[in-house]
Design a protein around this motif. Structure first.
Motif, PDB file in Angstrom:
ATOM      1  N   UNK A 198       0.831  -1.285   0.002  1.00 16.46           N
ATOM      2  CA  UNK A 198      -0.139  -0.006   0.029  1.00 16.46           C
ATOM      3  C   UNK A 198       0.895   1.028  -0.009  1.00 16.46           C
ATOM      4  N   UNK A 199       1.930   1.156   0.653  1.00 13.59           N
ATOM      5  CA  UNK A 199       2.796   2.493   0.778  1.00 13.59           C
ATOM      6  C   UNK A 199       3.755   2.680  -0.364  1.00 13.59           C
ATOM      7  N   UNK A 200       3.935   1.537  -0.922  1.00 18.59           N
ATOM      8  CA  UNK A 200       4.897   1.834  -2.256  1.00 18.59           C
ATOM      9  C   UNK A 200       3.820   1.696  -3.492  1.00 18.59           C
ATOM     10  N   UNK A 201       2.837   1.658  -3.605  1.00 19.02           N
ATOM     11  CA  UNK A 201       1.964   1.516  -4.604  1.00 19.02           C
ATOM     12  C   UNK A 201       1.838   3.385  -5.204  1.00 19.02           C
ATOM     13  N   UNK A 202       1.772   3.336  -6.310  1.00 20.64           N
ATOM     14  CA  UNK A 202       1.616   4.676  -6.909  1.00 20.64           C
ATOM     15  C   UNK A 202       0.191   5.107  -6.716  1.00 20.64           C
ATOM     16  N   UNK A 203       0.106   6.420  -6.373  1.00 20.93           N
ATOM     17  CA  UNK A 203      -1.387   6.923  -6.065  1.00 20.93           C
ATOM     18  C   UNK A 203      -1.977   6.798  -7.552  1.00 20.93           C
ATOM     19  N   UNK A 204      -3.394   6.779  -7.310  1.00 20.97           N
ATOM     20  CA  UNK A 204      -4.375   6.772  -8.688  1.00 20.97           C
ATOM     21  C   UNK A 204      -4.058   8.217  -9.322  1.00 20.97           C
ATOM     22  N   UNK A 205      -4.370   8.364 -10.779  1.00 18.92           N
ATOM     23  CA  UNK A 205      -4.243   9.428 -11.432  1.00 18.92           C
ATOM     24  C   UNK A 205      -5.012  10.754 -10.814  1.00 18.92           C
ATOM     25  N   UNK A 206      -6.374  10.224 -10.182  1.00 17.29           N
ATOM     26  CA  UNK A 206      -7.037  11.308  -9.917  1.00 17.29           C
ATOM     27  C   UNK A 206      -6.808  11.794  -8.542  1.00 17.29           C
TER      28      UNK A 206
END
Length: 213
Positions: A198-206
């Motif tokens: 969760x901490x290393x995933x990229x944030x969603x585009x929006x």
């Protein structure tokens, strides 16, 4: 009495479902800014039903100072410390030395942590408060908190060079190999890996982005 009484309990580091039945602990009491509580009327209780004045631990920052709540002795029973405090909000923890002998090498090594995690306690006038503080193993701190969470997240966010992360892993591995995880550790490992993902995933585009100054 208008003081509050805190009973501090410490679970076994290998079996978190029961109170430690082997090791004797001392407690430290801090305020919300991390300063050790000082109150000259401070007392701790022992299982012979006697109250004793609190003084700073001989190995602490203020040895022998009346009412300095660092290294407050236990009750005489393992896993239990009991003491009085003025009404207020405190952060409590406990510590001990857990040693094992390696017969083949004729040496003693520390097994697990020297200290528990912290708990925040609100103690009111005339109130008895029971607090349990988790005692993590050395495996928990080395593998779960450092190798599985801290180092990967820092590398993924480019806060440290990945080569330094690899060096740190290699340095820690011989220590980890000599430590034993508890059942709680093994079950927590998968939870920690989910947190890391969760901490290393990229944030969603929006997702909102931080504004640049």
């Amino acid at each position: 009495m208008s003081v509050a009484k805190i009973n501090l309990w410490i679970p076994d580091y290998q079996d978190t479902c029961r109170i430690d039945n082997t090791n004797h602990f001392v407690a430290t009491v801090q305020n919300c800014e991390g300063q050790v509580l000082e109150w000259s009327g401070g007392r701790y209780w022992t299982k012979d039903n006697q109250w004793h004045p609190i003084v700073g631990d001989l190995a602490g920052a203020k040895p022998g100072v009346p009412g300095y709540y660092d290294g407050v002795p236990g009750t005489g029973d393992p896993g239990h410390v009991c003491f009085e405090v003025p009404p207020g909000c405190y952060i409590v923890s406990a510590s001990t030395h857990i040693w094992i002998e390696l017969p083949a090498e004729h040496e003693l090594i520390v097994l697990g942590n020297l200290g528990t995690q912290h708990a925040m306690v609100k103690a009111c006038c005339g109130e008895d408060v029971c607090v349990t503080v988790y005692q993590p193993t050395g495996w928990h701190c080395s593998v779960i908190e450092v190798m599985e969470l801290l180092l990967p997240v820092m590398a993924e966010r480019n806060l440290v060079d990945r080569r330094l992360v690899d060096d740190a892993r290699r340095a820690l591995q011989p220590i980890v190999d000599r430590l034993k995880p508890s059942n709680f550790d093994l079950n927590s490992l998968e939870v920690t890996r989910t947190i890391r993902k969760r901490l290393t995933s990229q944030p969603p585009k929006d997702a909102p982005r931080d504004r640049q100054p």
